[in-house]
Design an enzyme around this catalytic site. Structure first.
Site, short mmCIF file in Angstrom:
data_model
loop_
_atom_site.label_atom_id
_atom_site.label_comp_id
_atom_site.label_asym_id
_atom_site.label_seq_id
_atom_site.Cartn_x
_atom_site.Cartn_y
_atom_site.Cartn_z
N ARG A 56 19.14 -25.21 -20.54
CA ARG A 56 19.96 -23.87 -21.14
C ARG A 56 19.94 -23.62 -22.49
O ARG A 56 19.54 -22.51 -22.63
CB ARG A 56 21.35 -24.13 -20.59
CG ARG A 56 21.44 -23.92 -19.07
CD ARG A 56 22.62 -24.68 -18.39
NE ARG A 56 22.27 -26.11 -18.32
CZ ARG A 56 21.40 -26.49 -17.41
NH1 ARG A 56 21.19 -25.82 -16.39
NH2 ARG A 56 20.83 -27.68 -17.37
N THR A 57 20.33 -24.55 -23.17
CA THR A 57 20.48 -24.43 -24.61
C THR A 57 19.12 -23.76 -25.38
O THR A 57 19.07 -22.75 -26.07
CB THR A 57 21.03 -25.36 -25.43
OG1 THR A 57 22.10 -26.03 -24.90
CG2 THR A 57 21.33 -25.32 -26.97
N LYS A 85 5.34 -40.63 -35.44
CA LYS A 85 4.53 -41.16 -36.28
C LYS A 85 5.43 -41.79 -37.67
O LYS A 85 4.99 -42.32 -38.50
CB LYS A 85 3.47 -40.29 -36.82
CG LYS A 85 2.52 -39.58 -35.96
CD LYS A 85 1.52 -38.83 -36.84
CE LYS A 85 0.70 -37.96 -35.77
NZ LYS A 85 0.30 -36.82 -36.63
N ARG A 107 18.25 -29.56 -32.13
CA ARG A 107 19.14 -30.66 -31.18
C ARG A 107 18.52 -31.97 -31.27
O ARG A 107 17.15 -32.04 -31.70
CB ARG A 107 18.68 -30.30 -29.57
CG ARG A 107 19.35 -31.36 -28.65
CD ARG A 107 19.13 -30.81 -27.28
NE ARG A 107 20.43 -30.00 -27.11
CZ ARG A 107 20.88 -29.71 -25.81
NH1 ARG A 107 20.20 -30.17 -24.62
NH2 ARG A 107 21.98 -28.92 -25.64
N HIS A 140 28.52 -29.99 -30.06
CA HIS A 140 28.01 -29.02 -29.17
C HIS A 140 28.59 -27.57 -29.55
O HIS A 140 29.10 -27.07 -28.53
CB HIS A 140 27.54 -29.28 -27.95
CG HIS A 140 26.33 -28.67 -27.45
ND1 HIS A 140 25.85 -27.43 -27.89
CD2 HIS A 140 25.96 -28.60 -26.06
CE1 HIS A 140 24.84 -26.93 -27.05
NE2 HIS A 140 24.76 -27.78 -25.88
C1 NCD Z 1 25.11 -30.55 -22.44
C2 NCD Z 1 24.31 -31.20 -23.50
O1 NCD Z 1 23.23 -31.27 -23.68
O2 NCD Z 1 25.28 -31.82 -24.37
N1 NCD Z 1 24.27 -29.51 -21.83
C3 NCD Z 1 24.08 -28.24 -22.19
O3 NCD Z 1 23.64 -28.08 -23.43
N2 NCD Z 1 24.31 -27.25 -21.54
C4 NCD Z 1 25.68 -31.41 -21.34
C5 NCD Z 1 24.87 -32.54 -20.94
O4 NCD Z 1 23.87 -33.03 -21.36
O5 NCD Z 1 25.77 -33.41 -19.92
#
Ligand code: NCD
Length: 502
Positions: A56-57, A85, A107, A140
Protein backbone atom coordinates in the site's frame (compact mmCIF):
# COMPACT_ATOMS: atom_id res chain seq x y z
CA UNK A 1 7.24 21.16 6.11
CA UNK A 2 10.42 19.96 4.43
CA UNK A 3 10.63 16.44 5.84
CA UNK A 4 8.00 14.03 7.17
CA UNK A 5 9.70 12.06 9.92
CA UNK A 6 7.26 11.60 12.78
CA UNK A 7 3.68 12.62 13.51
CA UNK A 8 4.98 14.36 16.63
CA UNK A 9 6.68 16.98 14.44
CA UNK A 10 3.35 18.53 13.45
CA UNK A 11 1.17 21.00 15.32
CA UNK A 12 -2.54 20.31 15.23
CA UNK A 13 -3.08 23.26 12.90
CA UNK A 14 -0.58 21.81 10.45
CA UNK A 15 -2.36 18.45 10.58
CA UNK A 16 -5.74 20.10 9.95
CA UNK A 17 -4.28 22.07 7.11
CA UNK A 18 -2.89 18.93 5.48
CA UNK A 19 -6.27 17.21 5.87
CA UNK A 20 -8.09 20.11 4.29
CA UNK A 21 -5.83 20.08 1.26
CA UNK A 22 -6.09 16.28 1.06
CA UNK A 23 -9.87 16.42 1.09
CA UNK A 24 -9.85 18.53 -2.03
CA UNK A 25 -7.50 15.99 -3.57
CA UNK A 26 -9.82 13.11 -2.59
CA UNK A 27 -12.65 14.27 -4.79
CA UNK A 28 -10.29 14.95 -7.68
CA UNK A 29 -8.72 11.50 -7.41
CA UNK A 30 -12.11 9.86 -7.13
CA UNK A 31 -13.65 11.70 -10.06
CA UNK A 32 -10.51 11.48 -12.21
CA UNK A 33 -10.44 15.25 -12.34
CA UNK A 34 -7.35 17.33 -12.69
CA UNK A 35 -6.86 20.33 -10.45
CA UNK A 36 -4.03 22.81 -10.27
CA UNK A 37 -1.82 20.37 -8.34
CA UNK A 38 -1.80 17.64 -10.95
CA UNK A 39 1.04 17.07 -13.40
CA UNK A 40 3.02 19.98 -12.09
CA UNK A 41 6.40 18.55 -11.44
CA UNK A 42 7.52 17.19 -14.78
CA UNK A 43 11.27 17.18 -14.29
CA UNK A 44 11.30 16.55 -10.60
CA UNK A 45 11.88 13.09 -9.18
CA UNK A 46 10.56 11.07 -6.27
CA UNK A 47 12.83 8.19 -5.22
CA UNK A 48 11.11 5.34 -3.42
CA UNK A 49 13.60 3.46 -1.30
CA UNK A 50 11.83 0.55 0.39
CA UNK A 51 14.11 -1.83 2.26
CA UNK A 52 11.12 -3.59 3.89
CA UNK A 53 8.08 -5.13 2.15
CA UNK A 54 5.21 -2.84 1.18
CA UNK A 55 2.12 -2.98 -1.01
CA UNK A 56 0.00 0.00 0.00
CA UNK A 57 2.54 2.59 1.05
CA UNK A 58 4.85 1.99 -1.91
CA UNK A 59 1.99 1.69 -4.39
CA UNK A 60 0.14 4.77 -3.20
CA UNK A 61 3.27 6.92 -2.97
CA UNK A 62 4.13 5.91 -6.53
CA UNK A 63 0.63 6.63 -7.78
CA UNK A 64 0.54 9.94 -5.90
CA UNK A 65 3.91 10.95 -7.38
CA UNK A 66 2.84 10.07 -10.91
CA UNK A 67 -0.45 11.92 -10.64
CA UNK A 68 1.49 15.01 -9.65
CA UNK A 69 3.71 14.49 -12.65
CA UNK A 70 6.92 13.47 -10.87
CA UNK A 71 9.25 10.94 -12.38
CA UNK A 72 9.78 8.05 -10.02
CA UNK A 73 12.68 5.79 -9.22
CA UNK A 74 11.98 2.68 -7.20
CA UNK A 75 14.54 0.72 -5.26
CA UNK A 76 12.84 -1.88 -3.16
CA UNK A 77 13.88 -4.97 -1.24
CA UNK A 78 17.09 -4.97 0.72
CA UNK A 79 18.34 -7.81 -1.48
CA UNK A 80 18.20 -5.55 -4.50
CA UNK A 81 20.51 -2.91 -3.06
CA UNK A 82 24.13 -2.57 -2.10
CA UNK A 83 23.04 -2.70 1.55
CA UNK A 84 23.50 -6.42 0.98
CA UNK A 85 27.13 -5.81 0.05
CA UNK A 86 27.60 -4.00 3.32
CA UNK A 87 27.09 -0.46 2.06
CA UNK A 88 25.96 1.80 4.85
CA UNK A 89 22.47 3.27 5.04
CA UNK A 90 23.93 6.78 4.87
CA UNK A 91 25.82 6.00 1.66
CA UNK A 92 22.66 4.58 0.06
CA UNK A 93 20.81 7.80 0.91
CA UNK A 94 23.61 9.91 -0.60
CA UNK A 95 23.51 7.81 -3.76
CA UNK A 96 19.78 8.32 -4.30
CA UNK A 97 20.16 12.05 -3.68
CA UNK A 98 23.03 12.33 -6.13
CA UNK A 99 20.97 10.51 -8.77
CA UNK A 100 18.59 13.44 -8.63
CA UNK A 101 15.88 12.68 -6.05
CA UNK A 102 13.93 15.77 -4.98
CA UNK A 103 11.81 13.78 -2.57
CA UNK A 104 13.15 10.61 -1.00
CA UNK A 105 10.61 8.24 0.52
CA UNK A 106 12.23 5.76 2.87
CA UNK A 107 11.08 2.54 4.48
CA UNK A 108 13.62 0.80 6.67
CA UNK A 109 13.76 -1.60 9.56
CA UNK A 110 16.10 0.77 11.39
CA UNK A 111 14.26 2.89 13.95
CA UNK A 112 15.16 6.53 13.46
CA UNK A 113 16.39 5.72 9.94
CA UNK A 114 14.25 8.35 8.21
CA UNK A 115 15.33 11.04 10.62
CA UNK A 116 18.95 10.11 10.14
CA UNK A 117 18.44 10.15 6.36
CA UNK A 118 17.11 13.71 6.62
CA UNK A 119 20.23 14.67 8.55
CA UNK A 120 22.56 13.01 6.04
CA UNK A 121 20.81 14.95 3.25
CA UNK A 122 20.97 18.25 5.13
CA UNK A 123 24.63 17.84 6.08
CA UNK A 124 25.52 16.87 2.53
CA UNK A 125 23.79 19.98 1.17
CA UNK A 126 21.23 18.00 -0.86
CA UNK A 127 17.93 19.91 -1.26
CA UNK A 128 15.78 16.80 -0.79
CA UNK A 129 12.63 16.21 1.24
CA UNK A 130 12.90 12.98 3.29
CA UNK A 131 9.62 11.20 3.99
CA UNK A 132 9.23 8.35 6.42
CA UNK A 133 7.27 5.41 5.01
CA UNK A 134 7.85 3.38 8.19
CA UNK A 135 11.02 2.98 10.24
CA UNK A 136 11.02 -0.32 12.11
CA UNK A 137 8.75 -0.33 15.13
CA UNK A 138 9.05 3.44 15.50
CA UNK A 139 6.86 5.63 13.29
CA UNK A 140 4.61 5.59 10.24
CA UNK A 141 3.42 9.19 10.11
CA UNK A 142 1.79 9.16 6.68
CA UNK A 143 -0.32 6.17 7.70
CA UNK A 144 -1.55 7.99 10.81
CA UNK A 145 -2.44 11.07 8.75
CA UNK A 146 -4.37 9.01 6.22
CA UNK A 147 -6.12 7.19 9.06
CA UNK A 148 -7.29 10.51 10.44
CA UNK A 149 -8.38 11.74 7.03
CA UNK A 150 -10.37 8.54 6.51
CA UNK A 151 -11.94 8.76 9.95
CA UNK A 152 -12.87 12.41 9.47
CA UNK A 153 -14.62 11.57 6.23
CA UNK A 154 -16.53 8.63 7.69
CA UNK A 155 -17.37 9.95 11.14
CA UNK A 156 -17.67 13.62 10.23
CA UNK A 157 -15.55 14.67 13.20
CA UNK A 158 -12.05 14.23 14.57
CA UNK A 159 -12.82 14.33 18.26
CA UNK A 160 -15.48 13.46 20.79
CA UNK A 161 -15.06 9.74 20.34
CA UNK A 162 -13.88 6.59 22.06
CA UNK A 163 -10.97 5.22 20.07
CA UNK A 164 -10.18 1.54 20.51
CA UNK A 165 -6.93 -0.12 19.56
CA UNK A 166 -6.25 -3.82 19.53
CA UNK A 167 -3.48 -6.15 18.39
CA UNK A 168 0.20 -5.35 18.57
CA UNK A 169 0.59 -2.29 20.75
CA UNK A 170 4.26 -2.93 21.35
CA UNK A 171 5.82 -3.08 17.90
CA UNK A 172 3.21 -1.44 15.65
CA UNK A 173 4.61 1.79 14.27
CA UNK A 174 1.21 2.86 13.01
CA UNK A 175 -0.10 2.75 16.59
CA UNK A 176 2.74 4.99 17.79
CA UNK A 177 1.95 7.49 15.07
CA UNK A 178 -1.80 7.29 15.75
CA UNK A 179 -1.15 7.97 19.43
CA UNK A 180 0.85 11.09 18.57
CA UNK A 181 -2.10 12.44 16.61
CA UNK A 182 -4.62 11.47 19.29
CA UNK A 183 -2.45 13.32 21.79
CA UNK A 184 -2.60 16.48 19.66
CA UNK A 185 -6.34 16.17 19.27
CA UNK A 186 -6.84 15.58 22.96
CA UNK A 187 -4.74 18.59 23.89
CA UNK A 188 -7.16 20.80 21.99
CA UNK A 189 -10.53 19.11 22.42
CA UNK A 190 -10.17 17.24 25.74
CA UNK A 191 -12.82 14.72 24.77
CA UNK A 192 -10.95 11.71 23.44
CA UNK A 193 -10.85 8.44 25.29
CA UNK A 194 -8.63 5.54 24.29
CA UNK A 195 -9.26 1.89 25.04
CA UNK A 196 -6.38 -0.46 24.34
CA UNK A 197 -6.59 -4.23 24.20
CA UNK A 198 -3.37 -6.22 23.89
CA UNK A 199 -0.85 -8.39 25.69
CA UNK A 200 0.29 -6.53 28.81
CA UNK A 201 3.51 -5.16 27.45
CA UNK A 202 2.85 -2.04 25.36
CA UNK A 203 4.56 1.26 24.61
CA UNK A 204 1.52 3.28 25.60
CA UNK A 205 2.63 4.37 29.06
CA UNK A 206 4.54 7.54 28.05
CA UNK A 207 1.39 8.89 26.37
CA UNK A 208 -0.40 9.08 29.71
CA UNK A 209 1.98 11.88 30.62
CA UNK A 210 0.27 14.04 28.02
CA UNK A 211 -2.99 13.68 29.86
CA UNK A 212 -4.49 11.15 27.45
CA UNK A 213 -7.23 9.09 29.05
CA UNK A 214 -6.23 5.49 28.27
CA UNK A 215 -7.87 2.36 29.60
CA UNK A 216 -5.92 -0.84 29.01
CA UNK A 217 -7.13 -4.42 29.20
CA UNK A 218 -6.79 -7.91 27.83
CA UNK A 219 -10.38 -8.58 26.81
CA UNK A 220 -12.27 -7.50 23.68
CA UNK A 221 -15.24 -6.64 25.95
CA UNK A 222 -13.37 -3.46 26.81
CA UNK A 223 -14.07 -2.23 23.27
CA UNK A 224 -17.86 -2.56 23.56
CA UNK A 225 -18.58 1.19 23.56
CA UNK A 226 -15.91 2.32 21.06
CA UNK A 227 -16.89 4.52 18.11
CA UNK A 228 -13.89 3.35 16.15
CA UNK A 229 -11.42 0.49 16.56
CA UNK A 230 -7.97 0.38 14.98
CA UNK A 231 -7.00 -3.26 14.61
CA UNK A 232 -3.33 -4.07 13.97
CA UNK A 233 -1.41 -7.09 12.81
CA UNK A 234 0.97 -8.82 15.20
CA UNK A 235 4.31 -7.57 13.80
CA UNK A 236 5.87 -11.00 13.83
CA UNK A 237 9.02 -9.92 12.00
CA UNK A 238 9.93 -7.70 14.97
CA UNK A 239 9.65 -10.26 17.75
CA UNK A 240 12.96 -11.43 19.13
CA UNK A 241 11.46 -13.96 21.51
CA UNK A 242 9.50 -16.76 19.73
CA UNK A 243 7.66 -17.62 22.96
CA UNK A 244 6.37 -14.09 23.26
CA UNK A 245 5.14 -14.30 19.67
CA UNK A 246 3.37 -17.59 20.36
CA UNK A 247 1.58 -16.03 23.33
CA UNK A 248 0.14 -13.10 21.36
CA UNK A 249 -0.52 -14.48 17.90
CA UNK A 250 -4.20 -15.16 17.23
CA UNK A 251 -5.19 -13.96 20.69
CA UNK A 252 -7.57 -11.15 19.71
CA UNK A 253 -9.72 -11.84 16.70
CA UNK A 254 -12.61 -9.73 15.45
CA UNK A 255 -15.06 -12.23 13.94
CA UNK A 256 -18.79 -12.41 13.32
CA UNK A 257 -19.55 -13.22 16.96
CA UNK A 258 -17.54 -10.30 18.32
CA UNK A 259 -19.11 -7.99 15.79
CA UNK A 260 -22.65 -9.07 16.67
CA UNK A 261 -22.32 -9.60 20.41
CA UNK A 262 -19.57 -7.37 21.73
CA UNK A 263 -19.15 -4.24 19.63
CA UNK A 264 -21.48 -1.35 18.91
CA UNK A 265 -23.71 -1.87 15.90
CA UNK A 266 -22.32 1.27 14.24
CA UNK A 267 -18.65 0.71 15.14
CA UNK A 268 -16.05 1.67 12.51
CA UNK A 269 -13.38 -1.02 12.12
CA UNK A 270 -10.10 0.29 10.75
CA UNK A 271 -6.81 -1.47 9.98
CA UNK A 272 -3.64 -0.16 8.30
CA UNK A 273 -3.34 -3.52 6.48
CA UNK A 274 -1.96 -6.07 5.77
CA UNK A 275 -4.44 -8.14 7.75
CA UNK A 276 -3.75 -11.62 9.05
CA UNK A 277 -6.03 -13.59 11.35
CA UNK A 278 -7.00 -10.58 13.55
CA UNK A 279 -10.04 -9.79 11.35
CA UNK A 280 -11.61 -12.99 10.16
CA UNK A 281 -12.39 -13.26 6.43
CA UNK A 282 -16.06 -14.06 7.11
CA UNK A 283 -16.68 -10.37 7.93
CA UNK A 284 -14.63 -8.88 5.09
CA UNK A 285 -17.71 -7.37 3.49
CA UNK A 286 -19.55 -6.30 6.61
CA UNK A 287 -20.69 -2.67 6.53
CA UNK A 288 -18.66 -1.91 9.67
CA UNK A 289 -15.39 -2.92 8.05
CA UNK A 290 -13.91 0.36 6.87
CA UNK A 291 -10.33 -0.71 6.08
CA UNK A 292 -10.85 -1.04 2.32
CA UNK A 293 -12.19 2.47 2.03
CA UNK A 294 -9.58 3.68 4.52
CA UNK A 295 -6.68 2.70 2.28
CA UNK A 296 -8.05 4.77 -0.60
CA UNK A 297 -7.02 7.88 1.32
CA UNK A 298 -3.35 6.98 0.92
CA UNK A 299 -3.04 8.48 -2.56
CA UNK A 300 -4.58 11.93 -1.96
CA UNK A 301 -2.86 12.29 1.41
CA UNK A 302 0.55 11.41 -0.02
CA UNK A 303 -0.02 13.75 -2.94
CA UNK A 304 -0.25 16.59 -0.44
CA UNK A 305 2.88 15.52 1.40
CA UNK A 306 4.89 15.04 -1.81
CA UNK A 307 3.86 18.42 -3.11
CA UNK A 308 4.64 20.17 0.14
CA UNK A 309 7.93 18.37 0.65
CA UNK A 310 9.00 19.16 -2.90
CA UNK A 311 8.15 22.85 -2.64
CA UNK A 312 10.02 23.19 0.64
CA UNK A 313 12.91 20.87 -0.14
CA UNK A 314 15.41 23.71 0.03
CA UNK A 315 14.35 24.81 3.52
CA UNK A 316 16.03 23.78 6.74
CA UNK A 317 15.04 20.58 8.51
CA UNK A 318 13.04 21.05 11.67
CA UNK A 319 15.53 19.27 13.92
CA UNK A 320 16.76 21.26 16.86
CA UNK A 321 20.48 21.53 17.53
CA UNK A 322 22.08 20.07 20.66
CA UNK A 323 20.76 21.78 23.78
CA UNK A 324 23.32 22.12 26.58
CA UNK A 325 22.34 21.85 30.24
CA UNK A 326 21.36 25.11 31.94
CA UNK A 327 24.04 26.43 34.29
CA UNK A 328 23.51 28.22 37.55
CA UNK A 329 26.38 29.91 39.42
CA UNK A 330 25.74 29.35 43.11
CA UNK A 331 28.99 30.79 44.54
CA UNK A 332 31.33 33.36 43.04
CA UNK A 333 34.27 34.74 45.04
CA UNK A 334 38.02 35.44 44.77
CA UNK A 335 39.94 32.14 44.61
CA UNK A 336 42.09 33.32 47.51
CA UNK A 337 39.06 33.56 49.83
CA UNK A 338 38.00 30.10 48.81
CA UNK A 339 41.43 28.72 49.49
CA UNK A 340 41.50 30.22 52.96
CA UNK A 341 38.05 28.86 53.82
CA UNK A 342 39.03 25.43 52.52
CA UNK A 343 42.11 25.36 54.71
CA UNK A 344 40.11 26.48 57.72
CA UNK A 345 37.65 23.64 57.16
CA UNK A 346 40.51 21.17 57.01
CA UNK A 347 40.13 20.11 53.37
CA UNK A 348 42.87 17.90 51.95
CA UNK A 349 45.62 19.82 50.19
CA UNK A 350 45.27 17.88 46.93
CA UNK A 351 41.52 18.54 46.89
CA UNK A 352 41.91 22.23 46.33
CA UNK A 353 45.22 22.29 44.49
CA UNK A 354 43.74 23.89 41.34
CA UNK A 355 42.70 26.87 43.43
CA UNK A 356 46.31 27.99 43.68
CA UNK A 357 46.38 28.45 39.95
CA UNK A 358 43.66 27.35 37.58
CA UNK A 359 41.60 24.27 36.88
CA UNK A 360 38.47 22.56 38.00
CA UNK A 361 37.13 20.47 40.84
CA UNK A 362 34.24 18.22 39.87
CA UNK A 363 32.65 17.57 43.20
CA UNK A 364 29.88 15.46 44.77
CA UNK A 365 30.22 12.45 42.52
CA UNK A 366 28.68 9.26 43.90
CA UNK A 367 31.22 7.13 45.78
CA UNK A 368 32.66 4.64 43.27
CA UNK A 369 31.69 6.59 40.11
CA UNK A 370 34.79 8.78 39.90
CA UNK A 371 36.71 6.44 37.63
CA UNK A 372 33.83 5.93 35.19
CA UNK A 373 33.41 9.69 34.92
CA UNK A 374 37.14 10.18 34.47
CA UNK A 375 37.02 7.66 31.65
CA UNK A 376 34.13 9.54 30.05
CA UNK A 377 36.06 12.78 30.35
CA UNK A 378 39.21 11.37 28.84
CA UNK A 379 37.35 9.79 25.96
CA UNK A 380 34.89 12.49 24.99
CA UNK A 381 35.46 15.80 26.65
CA UNK A 382 38.32 17.12 24.52
CA UNK A 383 40.13 18.68 27.47
CA UNK A 384 41.33 22.25 27.13
CA UNK A 385 44.79 22.97 28.51
CA UNK A 386 47.78 20.96 29.62
CA UNK A 387 47.74 19.45 33.03
CA UNK A 388 46.75 16.43 34.98
CA UNK A 389 43.52 14.84 36.05
CA UNK A 390 43.09 12.65 39.08
CA UNK A 391 40.31 11.09 41.09
CA UNK A 392 39.96 11.30 44.84
CA UNK A 393 37.96 8.30 45.95
CA UNK A 394 35.78 8.14 49.02
CA UNK A 395 36.35 11.69 50.21
CA UNK A 396 34.47 12.36 53.44
CA UNK A 397 31.48 14.68 52.98
CA UNK A 398 31.89 17.50 55.45
CA UNK A 399 28.13 18.04 55.65
CA UNK A 400 26.77 14.51 56.03
CA UNK A 401 29.79 12.43 56.96
CA UNK A 402 29.11 10.13 53.95
CA UNK A 403 31.59 9.41 51.16
CA UNK A 404 31.90 10.87 47.69
CA UNK A 405 34.33 10.87 44.77
CA UNK A 406 35.93 14.02 43.44
CA UNK A 407 37.77 14.65 40.17
CA UNK A 408 40.49 17.27 40.18
CA UNK A 409 41.68 18.81 36.93
CA UNK A 410 44.83 20.81 37.35
CA UNK A 411 45.47 23.47 34.74
CA UNK A 412 42.66 22.31 32.48
CA UNK A 413 38.91 22.35 31.97
CA UNK A 414 36.21 20.21 30.45
CA UNK A 415 34.11 22.01 27.84
CA UNK A 416 30.77 23.29 29.09
CA UNK A 417 28.84 21.08 26.66
CA UNK A 418 30.10 18.17 28.70
CA UNK A 419 28.65 19.35 32.03
CA UNK A 420 25.28 17.80 31.20
CA UNK A 421 26.75 14.35 30.61
CA UNK A 422 28.52 14.42 33.97
CA UNK A 423 25.35 15.67 35.67
CA UNK A 424 23.37 12.85 34.06
CA UNK A 425 25.73 10.28 35.58
CA UNK A 426 26.06 12.17 38.86
CA UNK A 427 22.93 14.25 39.55
CA UNK A 428 24.40 16.01 42.62
CA UNK A 429 27.55 17.18 40.87
CA UNK A 430 28.96 20.68 41.26
CA UNK A 431 31.58 22.15 38.94
CA UNK A 432 34.08 24.38 40.68
CA UNK A 433 35.90 26.45 38.11
CA UNK A 434 38.99 28.49 38.97
CA UNK A 435 40.03 30.95 36.32
CA UNK A 436 41.95 34.24 36.54
CA UNK A 437 41.84 34.37 40.31
CA UNK A 438 38.07 33.80 40.45
CA UNK A 439 36.30 30.81 41.97
CA UNK A 440 32.86 29.84 40.64
CA UNK A 441 30.69 26.97 41.85
CA UNK A 442 28.22 25.89 39.18
CA UNK A 443 25.24 23.56 39.30
CA UNK A 444 23.43 22.43 36.18
CA UNK A 445 19.83 21.61 35.33
CA UNK A 446 19.70 18.88 32.70
CA UNK A 447 15.95 18.58 32.10
CA UNK A 448 15.24 19.35 28.44
CA UNK A 449 18.92 19.19 27.47
CA UNK A 450 20.43 16.70 25.02
CA UNK A 451 23.12 14.13 25.62
CA UNK A 452 25.14 13.14 22.57
CA UNK A 453 27.71 10.50 21.81
CA UNK A 454 28.69 9.25 25.28
CA UNK A 455 26.12 6.44 25.58
CA UNK A 456 24.80 3.92 23.10
CA UNK A 457 21.08 3.51 22.62
CA UNK A 458 19.98 0.28 24.36
CA UNK A 459 17.64 -0.48 21.42
CA UNK A 460 19.60 -2.71 19.04
CA UNK A 461 17.30 -1.73 16.13
CA UNK A 462 18.01 1.97 16.58
CA UNK A 463 19.80 3.46 13.56
CA UNK A 464 22.52 4.71 15.92
CA UNK A 465 23.53 1.07 16.42
CA UNK A 466 23.37 0.29 12.71
CA UNK A 467 25.20 3.03 10.85
CA UNK A 468 28.68 4.17 11.76
CA UNK A 469 27.79 7.81 11.08
CA UNK A 470 24.64 7.89 13.23
CA UNK A 471 25.64 9.15 16.67
CA UNK A 472 23.39 8.46 19.65
CA UNK A 473 21.51 11.42 21.10
CA UNK A 474 19.01 11.53 23.94
CA UNK A 475 16.68 14.18 25.30
CA UNK A 476 16.70 14.32 29.09
CA UNK A 477 13.47 14.42 31.11
CA UNK A 478 12.70 14.51 34.77
CA UNK A 479 16.21 15.52 35.84
CA UNK A 480 17.73 12.52 34.08
CA UNK A 481 15.51 9.81 35.53
CA UNK A 482 14.14 9.27 32.02
CA UNK A 483 15.68 9.93 28.61
CA UNK A 484 14.21 9.58 25.13
CA UNK A 485 16.32 8.53 22.18
CA UNK A 486 16.10 11.28 19.59
CA UNK A 487 16.17 8.68 16.80
CA UNK A 488 14.07 5.68 17.83
CA UNK A 489 11.94 7.68 20.32
CA UNK A 490 12.15 4.98 22.97
CA UNK A 491 12.15 5.87 26.64
CA UNK A 492 14.89 4.60 28.95
CA UNK A 493 15.72 5.09 32.59
CA UNK A 494 19.12 6.27 33.78
CA UNK A 495 20.33 2.80 34.73
CA UNK A 496 19.62 1.37 31.28
CA UNK A 497 21.67 4.15 29.71
CA UNK A 498 24.57 3.94 32.15
CA UNK A 499 25.10 0.29 31.30
CA UNK A 500 25.52 1.34 27.65
CA UNK A 501 28.55 3.55 28.01
CA UNK A 502 30.06 3.74 24.49
C1 NCD B 1 1.73 -1.17 8.12
C2 NCD B 1 3.23 -1.02 8.24
O1 NCD B 1 3.99 -1.30 7.32
O2 NCD B 1 3.63 -0.57 9.30
N1 NCD B 1 1.28 -1.29 6.82
C3 NCD B 1 1.09 -0.19 6.02
O3 NCD B 1 1.97 0.57 5.75
N2 NCD B 1 -0.15 0.04 5.59
C4 NCD B 1 1.20 -2.18 9.06
C5 NCD B 1 1.75 -3.57 9.15
O4 NCD B 1 2.75 -3.93 8.54
O5 NCD B 1 1.17 -4.35 9.91
Amino acid sequence: MKDVITTAQFTLDEVLNILEEAQEMVSCVRNQQINSFFYLFGLAKVALFFAEPSTRTLGSYKEAAERLGFRTQEISGKEATSLMKGESFADTIRTLASQGADVLVIRTKYEGGARFAAEVLARGGYPVSAQNAGDGANQHPTQALLNLLALKTRLGRIHNFIFGMVGDLKYSRTINSDLDILRLLHQRYKDIKIKAVSAPETRIEPYRKYGLDIEEGESLELLSDCDVIMVTRIQEERFVDPNELRRVRGRFVINRRVLEEVLRSDVIIMHPLPRREEISPEISNDRRIFMWKQMEFGIPLRMVLLRRGYLERKNDSYFSPDRPAKQKIIVEEPAEDRLRKGKERGKQEKYFRPIYEKGMIIDHLPFGMGDLIKRLIRQYAGLRGEGCIHTLEGVKRLSTGGRKDVIVLEGQYIPEEFYGIVAFVAPEVTFNVIEEGLFRKIKVDISGSTISKAFNCPNTFCITNNDPEAKPRFVVHNNGRVVVCDYCNRFFNREEILSNFC
